[in-house]
Design a protein around this motif. Structure first.
Motif, PDB file in Angstrom:
ATOM      1  N   ARG A 171       0.872  -1.195   0.000  1.00 53.88           N
ATOM      2  CA  ARG A 171       0.000   0.000   0.000  1.00 53.88           C
ATOM      3  C   ARG A 171       0.903   1.238   0.000  1.00 53.88           C
ATOM      4  N   CYS A 172       1.040   1.852  -1.146  1.00 52.83           N
ATOM      5  CA  CYS A 172       2.031   2.913  -1.341  1.00 52.83           C
ATOM      6  C   CYS A 172       1.530   4.262  -0.842  1.00 52.83           C
ATOM      7  N   THR A 173       2.451   5.051  -0.275  1.00 52.03           N
ATOM      8  CA  THR A 173       2.074   6.397   0.178  1.00 52.03           C
ATOM      9  C   THR A 173       2.584   7.473  -0.778  1.00 52.03           C
ATOM     10  N   GLY A 174       3.439   7.092  -1.711  1.00 54.07           N
ATOM     11  CA  GLY A 174       3.976   8.092  -2.634  1.00 54.07           C
ATOM     12  C   GLY A 174       4.847   7.432  -3.681  1.00 54.07           C
ATOM     13  N   ALA A 175       5.427   8.269  -4.549  1.00 46.28           N
ATOM     14  CA  ALA A 175       6.197   7.746  -5.691  1.00 46.28           C
ATOM     15  C   ALA A 175       7.380   6.896  -5.247  1.00 46.28           C
ATOM     16  N   SER A 176       8.024   7.260  -4.102  1.00 45.10           N
ATOM     17  CA  SER A 176       9.208   6.480  -3.696  1.00 45.10           C
ATOM     18  C   SER A 176       8.797   5.063  -3.281  1.00 45.10           C
ATOM     19  N   ASP A 177       7.613   4.923  -2.691  1.00 49.00           N
ATOM     20  CA  ASP A 177       7.105   3.579  -2.367  1.00 49.00           C
ATOM     21  C   ASP A 177       6.856   2.775  -3.650  1.00 49.00           C
ATOM     22  N   VAL A 178       6.346   3.454  -4.665  1.00 52.06           N
ATOM     23  CA  VAL A 178       6.069   2.763  -5.935  1.00 52.06           C
ATOM     24  C   VAL A 178       7.383   2.260  -6.541  1.00 52.06           C
ATOM     25  N   VAL A 179       8.401   3.120  -6.509  1.00 50.89           N
ATOM     26  CA  VAL A 179       9.709   2.727  -7.057  1.00 50.89           C
ATOM     27  C   VAL A 179      10.239   1.515  -6.284  1.00 50.89           C
ATOM     28  N   ALA A 180      10.134   1.553  -4.942  1.00 52.55           N
ATOM     29  CA  ALA A 180      10.659   0.452  -4.108  1.00 52.55           C
ATOM     30  C   ALA A 180       9.884  -0.838  -4.367  1.00 52.55           C
ATOM     31  N   ALA A 181       8.562  -0.737  -4.458  1.00 47.31           N
ATOM     32  CA  ALA A 181       7.737  -1.945  -4.662  1.00 47.31           C
ATOM     33  C   ALA A 181       7.977  -2.535  -6.048  1.00 47.31           C
ATOM     34  N   LEU A 182       8.177  -1.675  -7.026  1.00 44.21           N
ATOM     35  CA  LEU A 182       8.466  -2.177  -8.382  1.00 44.21           C
ATOM     36  C   LEU A 182       9.824  -2.889  -8.402  1.00 44.21           C
ATOM     37  N   ALA A 183      10.810  -2.313  -7.710  1.00 40.89           N
ATOM     38  CA  ALA A 183      12.135  -2.949  -7.646  1.00 40.89           C
ATOM     39  C   ALA A 183      12.019  -4.330  -6.994  1.00 40.89           C
ATOM     40  N   PHE A 184      11.184  -4.422  -5.955  1.00 39.85           N
ATOM     41  CA  PHE A 184      10.957  -5.700  -5.270  1.00 39.85           C
ATOM     42  C   PHE A 184      10.332  -6.719  -6.243  1.00 39.85           C
ATOM     43  N   ALA A 185       9.335  -6.271  -6.981  1.00 39.40           N
ATOM     44  CA  ALA A 185       8.657  -7.169  -7.928  1.00 39.40           C
ATOM     45  C   ALA A 185       9.645  -7.677  -8.981  1.00 39.40           C
ATOM     46  N   ARG A 186      10.509  -6.776  -9.436  1.00 38.55           N
ATOM     47  CA  ARG A 186      11.448  -7.171 -10.486  1.00 38.55           C
ATOM     48  C   ARG A 186      12.515  -8.113  -9.931  1.00 38.55           C
ATOM     49  N   ARG A 187      12.952  -7.834  -8.690  1.00 39.02           N
ATOM     50  CA  ARG A 187      14.006  -8.656  -8.085  1.00 39.02           C
ATOM     51  C   ARG A 187      13.492 -10.077  -7.820  1.00 39.02           C
ATOM     52  N   THR A 188      12.245 -10.187  -7.395  1.00 35.37           N
ATOM     53  CA  THR A 188      11.681 -11.500  -7.046  1.00 35.37           C
ATOM     54  C   THR A 188      11.013 -12.177  -8.249  1.00 35.37           C
ATOM     55  N   ASP A 189      10.872 -11.414  -9.338  1.00 35.30           N
ATOM     56  CA  ASP A 189      10.238 -11.937 -10.548  1.00 35.30           C
ATOM     57  C   ASP A 189       8.798 -12.399 -10.301  1.00 35.30           C
ATOM     58  N   LEU A 190       8.131 -11.708  -9.378  1.00 38.81           N
ATOM     59  CA  LEU A 190       6.731 -12.069  -9.089  1.00 38.81           C
ATOM     60  C   LEU A 190       5.803 -11.380 -10.093  1.00 38.81           C
TER      61      LEU A 190
END
Ligand SMILES: Cc1cc2nc3c(=O)[nH]c(=O)nc-3n(C[C@H](O)[C@H](O)[C@H](O)COP(=O)(O)OP(=O)(O)OC[C@H]3O[C@@H](n4cnc5c(N)ncnc54)[C@H](O)[C@@H]3O)c2cc1C
Length: 475
Positions: A62-81
Motif C-alpha cells: 500500500r504505497c504512500t507516494g512515488a518512492s514507495d512505488v519505485v521500491a515496490a516495483l524494484a521488489f517485484a522485479r528482483r523477485t520476478d513475481l
C-alpha cells in the motif's frame, strides 16, 4: 513503514511467502503498509470491485507516494513475481489483483492540489472520481470524468474516460496535461507534450502498459455547481417508440447535452417508485453542461414524450448527478461485461437490444449505450490511442448479480446478446473489455494505433513487466 505480514492466520489457501531478503530490503525503505496473507486486513485488501474475482497475492504494497512505488516495483522485479497495479480496483476482469504475485496498491495516494487561477489540478493515482469532483466543485470547476463516483481516476484515465461532460469538453484524457510515471526500469519521469511526448501519447488511452502513473495533471472547466440533470424511465413495452424518439432527439442535441440509453429491470432504489422495482424498463439519462434554462428547454421534448413512468429530471448539484448510478453498481457485484461500439442506433441494432433486454432476469444486468460525438469526435483520430472517437455509441452488455447465484446465466445472456450485435460491431472501449485476448485489444485501438502502441511498448517495457492489463505485447 508498517510491515504486517505475519500477524494472523488466514483462511483458505496460503500463497508461498516471498523471498525474505528481498522483503527485508523493501521494508527498510517502504513508508506505506505491507500486507501479507497472514495480515489481519489481507482478505479485505485483496478484494476488488468485481465480486467474482478471488485472487491471492503474496504481498499487497500500500504505497504512500512515488518512492514507495519505485521500491515496490524494484521488489517485484528482483523477485520476478507477477505484478498487479491498483488504482481504484474497478477493472472488470480484476487486473488489479493477482494470484501469487505482488499488488502495488496506490489507494492511499489521495493528494489533490488545485490551482483555480491556472485552471489546473494535480491528483495522485489513488484518488477516486467522487473525491476529485468534491475538491474541484468547491470552486465550481470539474474535470470530465466517469459516471460512478467510486471508480478509480487512474485506470479510468489511462483507458480514455467517458462521462457526462464528454460531448461538451471531451474525454478525461483530452484534459490531461502531464503525468508523473515510474517506468519499467524504475525511473520516475514526467510525460507531457514537451517531455517524453511519445510516452504522453501512449498513456492517453494505452492503459497501464508503459509504467505506473503516480499523479495526473488536468485542465479544469467551469461546471455547475448546479446542472440540469435528467433521468427518465418508461415501461419496456413502450421502448421501441421511446428509443426511436430518443435517437432523433439526441442526435440533433447540442454538445452541452450528453445522454445514455439504459435497458434493464428498474433498480430497487429509493429514487424509483416501489411498484416499478424489478420491472423491465427503458431509461434515458442526461446531463446538460451549460446554463440551466437552456438545459430545461433541451430536455423538455424527451420529458414530454409518451408516458414516462418515472421522471427524476431536475436541477441538481453536479456532484449529486455524478452519483446517480452509484447504488446500481455496489462493490462486490458479480459482473461479466461484453462491450462493443456501434455506429448508430439503427432499427437493426435496436431490434437486437430489445430482444435481449426482454430476457434479462437479474435486476442488476443492463444494456447501456452512451452517445458519443461532440467534443470527443473533434479530437483527431490519431492524437491519442483512444479508438472509439468516430463511433456513434459505446455499448456495454453487463451480466451482473449480487451473489454467485444466477451469475452464469447472466454471463451467458451477455455473451448471447453480444454475439447477436456482431454485424454491428465497429470497435470497443478498452476499459470495458474482460480478459479477451490480443485480438480484442487490437480491435479496441485499430491497426494503426495498435502498431504505434506496440512500438512504444518495445521502447518502454520490452520485458512486459506491466502485463496484467489490456496487454499490448512487445513481441
Ligand atoms: C461501476 C463502474 C462504472 C464505470 N463507469 C465508467 C465510466 O463512466 N466511464 C469510463 O470511462 N469507464 C467506466 N468504467 C470503466 C473503468 O474506466 C475501468 O474499470 C477502469 O479501469 C477503472 O479504473 P480503476 O483505477 O478503478 O481500476 P483498477 O482495477 O485499479 O485498474 C484498472 C487497470 O489500470 C491499471 N492501473 C490502475 N492504476 C494505474 C496506474 N496508476 N498506473 C498504471 N496502471 C494503472 C491496472 O493495473 C489495471 O490494469 C466503470 C467501471 C465500473 C466498475
Amino acid at each position: 513503514m508498517k510491515v504486517d505480514v505475519d500477524a494472523h492466520p488466514t483462511a483458505g489457501e496460503v500463497p508461498p511467502a516471498p523471498d525474505r531478503a528481498a522483503l527485508v530490503s523493501l521494508g527498510s525503505t517502504f513508508r506505506g503498509e505491507l500486507i501479507g496473507p497472514r495480515s489481519a486486513s489481507y482478505h479485505e485488501r485483496r478484494k476488488v470491485w468485481n465480486g467474482s474475482v478471488d485472487r491471492r497475492p503474496v504481498l499487497i504494497a500500500r504505497c504512500t507516494g512515488a518512492s514507495d512505488v519505485v521500491a515496490a516495483l524494484a521488489f517485484a522485479r528482483r523477485t520476478d513475481l507477477p505484478l498487479a497495479v491498483r488504482g481504484g480496483g474497478h477493472s472488470f476482469p480484476g487486473f488489479s489483483v493477482c494470484d501469487r504475485g505482488i499488488v502495488i496498491d496506490l489507494g492511499p495516494m489521495k493528494g489533490i492540489r488545485l490551482d483555480p487561477d491556472a485552471g489546473t489540478v494535480h491528483a495522485q493515482a489513488g484518488v477516486l472520481l467522487g473525491e476529485l469532483d468534491s475538491a474541484t466543485q468547491a470552486y465550481g470547476l470539474a474535470v470530465p470524468l466517469g459516471s460512478v463516483t467510486h471508480t478509480g481516476l487512474a485506470g479510468l484515465t489511462l483507458g480514455g474516460g467517458f462521462g457526462w461532460l464528454m460531448r461538451k469538453h471531451g474525454l478525461t484524457i483530452d484534459q490531461l496535461l502531464s503525468v508523473r510515471i515510474v517506468t519499467a526500469d524504475g525511473e520516475l519521469v514526467t510525460a507531457s507534450e514537451d517531455e517524453n511526448a511519445d510516452l504522453f501519447w501512449g498513456v492517453r488511452g494505452g492503459g497501464g502498459n508503459f509504467g505506473i502513473v503516480t499523479s495526473f495533471e488536468f485542465r479544469l472547466h467551469a461546471i455547475g455547481p448546479t446542472i440540469q440533470s435528467g433521468l427518465l424511465f418508461w415501461p419496456l413495452d413502450d421502448g421501441p417508440e421511446v428509443v426511436r424518439f430518443y435517437r432523433d432527439w439526441a442526435s440533433s442535441a447540442p454538445d452541452e447535452l450528453t445522454t445514455v440509453l439504459v435497458l434493464r429491470r428498474a433498480p430497487a432504489v429509493e429514487l424509483v417508485p416501489k411498484e416499478l422495482h424489478g420491472k423491465p424498463v427503458v431509461g434515458v439519462g442526461s446531463c446538460w453542461a451549460g446554463p440551466l434554462d437552456g438545459g430545461e428547454r433541451a430536455l423538455e421534448p424527451m420529458r414530454r414524450f409518451g408516458r414516462a413512468a418515472v421522471d427524476l429530471s431536475a436541477p441538481r448539484a453536479f456532484v449529486e448527478h455524478q452519483a446517480l448510478f452509484d447504488s446500481s453498481f455496489p462493490h462486490g457485484l458479480w459482473v461479466y461485461s461484453k462491450a462493443t461500439d456501434v455506429a448508430a442506433l439503427s432499427d437493426d441494432v435496436l431490434a437486437v437490444a430489445f430482444e435481449h433486454a426482454g430476457r434479462i432476469t437479474s435486476p442488476r444486468s443492463t444494456i447501456t449505450a452512451w452517445q458519443l460525438g461532440g467534443a470527443v469526435a473533434r479530437v483527431g483520430e490519431f492524437e491519442t490511442p483512444f479508438g472509439s472517437r468516430s463511433s456513434g455509441h459505446l455499448v456495454d452488455i453487463l451480466g451482473a448479480t449480487d451473489t454467485p447465484e444466477g451469475f452464469e446465466q447472466e454471463r451467458d445472456w451477455a455473451r448471447a446478446c453480444w454475439t447477436d450485435f456482431a454485424p454491428h460491431h465497429v470497435g470497443v472501449y478498452v476499459n470495458w473489455l474482460m480478459e479477451e485476448g490480443e485480438e480484442r485489444v487490437r480491435q479496441a485501438y485499430g491497426e494503426e494505433r495498435y502498431d504505434r502502441l506496440k512500438a512504444l511498448k518495445r521502447r518502454y517495457d520490452p520485458e512486459n513487466v506491466f502485463r496484467l492489463n489490456q496487454n499490448i505485447r512487445p513481441d
